[in-house]
Design an enzyme around this catalytic site. Structure first.
Site, PDB file in Angstrom:
ATOM      1  N   LYS A  66      -4.026  -2.207  -4.812  1.00 40.85           N
ATOM      2  CA  LYS A  66      -5.201  -2.108  -3.936  1.00 40.85           C
ATOM      3  C   LYS A  66      -6.365  -2.908  -4.517  1.00 40.85           C
ATOM      4  CE  LYS A  66      -3.708   2.330  -2.147  1.00 40.85           C
ATOM      5  NZ  LYS A  66      -3.647   3.773  -2.348  1.00 40.85           N
ATOM      6  N   GLN A 110      -6.754   8.673  -5.083  1.00 40.64           N
ATOM      7  CA  GLN A 110      -5.295   8.518  -5.070  1.00 40.64           C
ATOM      8  C   GLN A 110      -4.611   9.873  -5.221  1.00 40.64           C
ATOM      9  OE1 GLN A 110      -3.663   5.456  -4.635  1.00 40.64           O
ATOM     10  NE2 GLN A 110      -1.840   6.729  -4.462  1.00 40.64           N
ATOM     11  N   ASP A 133      -9.567   6.215   4.128  1.00 41.69           N
ATOM     12  CA  ASP A 133      -8.204   6.752   4.287  1.00 41.69           C
ATOM     13  C   ASP A 133      -8.058   7.547   5.586  1.00 41.69           C
ATOM     14  OD1 ASP A 133      -6.224   6.130   2.520  1.00 41.69           O
ATOM     15  OD2 ASP A 133      -6.728   7.693   1.064  1.00 41.69           O
TER      16      ASP A 133
END
Ligand code: NAP
Length: 315
Positions: A66, A110, A133
């Site tokens: 990422k 994460q 997200d």
């Protein structure tokens, strides 16, 4: 969108065409880089901060990818690495700091988190307008009621781009989603049932009585389970479009690592039945990061204009 079109390769002999997730993701990322450059010219460099708690090797690989992808798109990509014994209060304090920092447009924690931390509390602490997200209840709710200004989880958002790029007709189509997680199955179903998309959606899970009975009706079958080769050829209707979200490591003595990545779909057999299919790897996976970048540019764009910027402004 035109740049993303028709990224598929022919099966050659009989069998489904492949949906080339890598090529499609490159198209999305090129659009993101253009939008990031436009924003940078206006003094705003889109910035994503990923918070990684602990030393799970798979998570470290995802986070590294990422960060790299951000840099390649001309964005700021930063990772905050916290030790495995970080307390929930410490993590929440980090999120508060990121929430307040105007140079950070997207925050991603994460998963999975160590057991002493309540993941739901962490997700709820992220400002919804930085929750790229799309896991915050505000964004989940916006998706469900069809409000377009929220963030959508990246994997299902990427699948929508793949289906659109291949002109897969969804209006009135029977779409069967196997899996009901908050990150894939549920938001996938919500996107497909929206007015304007108009698919007829069936969602299956581990308690579904006869899975094959449902999957055999599908014009579009989306598998997001995490069971290697759960979907066999006899479960797929001839000519169906098959999207394989699963990422499963299975033993493979022919590889130096001793393992190999496979999806939830028995690819070789199902390819003989389907009309279009995503491979694993190289299918859904690359799209997920591309959509994360797109959401971050969109979040940054909103700090300049309410609608966001360029392609990144579109869902
Ligand atoms: P998850 O949270 O474990 O959810 C799995 C879902 O599958 C659950 O709803 C479960 O049902 C259902 N299920 C389990 N066994 C089943 C069976 N035998 N028949 C029918 N349904 C069954 O997993 P996830 O996070 O959604 O991820 C699913 C897979 O996608 C994993 O392999 C993951 O690694 C992969 N993934 C890939 C990407 C990508 O970018 N490519 C992104 C995210 C996830 P219950 O709800 O009843 O337990």
């Amino acid at each position: 969108m035109l740049a993303e079109r028709a990224a598929s390769s022919d099966a050659g002999e009989a069998g489904a065409r492949l949906i080339d997730g890598k090529a499609l993701a490159m198209g999305v990322r090129a659009g993101v880089a253009r939008d990031a450059a436009l924003l940078a010219a206006r003094g705003v460099t889109p910035g994503l901060t990923v918070v990684l708690v602990g030393d799970d090797p798979a998570s470290a690989v995802y986070v590294g990818a990422k960060e790299r992808a951000c840099r390649e798109a001309g964005m700021n990509g930063e990772t905050i690495r916290l030790s495995a014994d970080t307390s929930e209060a410490e993590l929440l304090a980090v999120i508060d700091r990121l929430n307040a920092d105007p140079s950070i447009h997207g925050i991603l924690v994460q998963m999975p988190l160590p057991s002493q931390i309540d993941a739901d509390r962490v997700i709820r602490r992220i400002r919804p307008d930085k929750d790229v997200d799309g896991f915050h209840p505000v964004n989940v709710g916006k998706l469900l009621i069809g409000e377009k200004d929220g963030f959508v989880p990246c994997t299902p958002a990427g699948i929508m781009v793949m289906l659109e790029a291949h002109d897969v007709q969804l209006r009135g189509a029977e779409v069967v989603v196997v899996g009901r997680s908050n990150i894939v199955g549920k938001p996938m179903a919500a996107l497909l049932m929206q007015h304007g998309v108009d698919a007829t959606v069936t969602i299956c899970h581990s308690r579904t009585r006869d899975l094959a009975e449902h999957t055999r009706r599908a014009d579009v079958l989306i598998a997001a389970v995490g069971r290697a080769r759960l979907i066999t050829a006899d479960m797929v209707r001839s000519g169906a479009v098959v999207i394989d979200v699963g990422m499963n490591r299975i033993p493979d003595a022919s590889r130096s690592s001793g393992t190999r990545l496979v999806g939830d779909v028995d690819f070789d057999a199902v390819r003989q039945v389907a009309s279009l299919i995503t491979p694993v790897p190289g299918g859904v996976g690359p799209m997920t990061i591309a959509m994360l970048l797109r959401s971050t540019v969109r979040a940054a764009g909103r700090t300049v204009t309410p609608e966001g910027a360029g392609e990144g402004g579109a869902r």
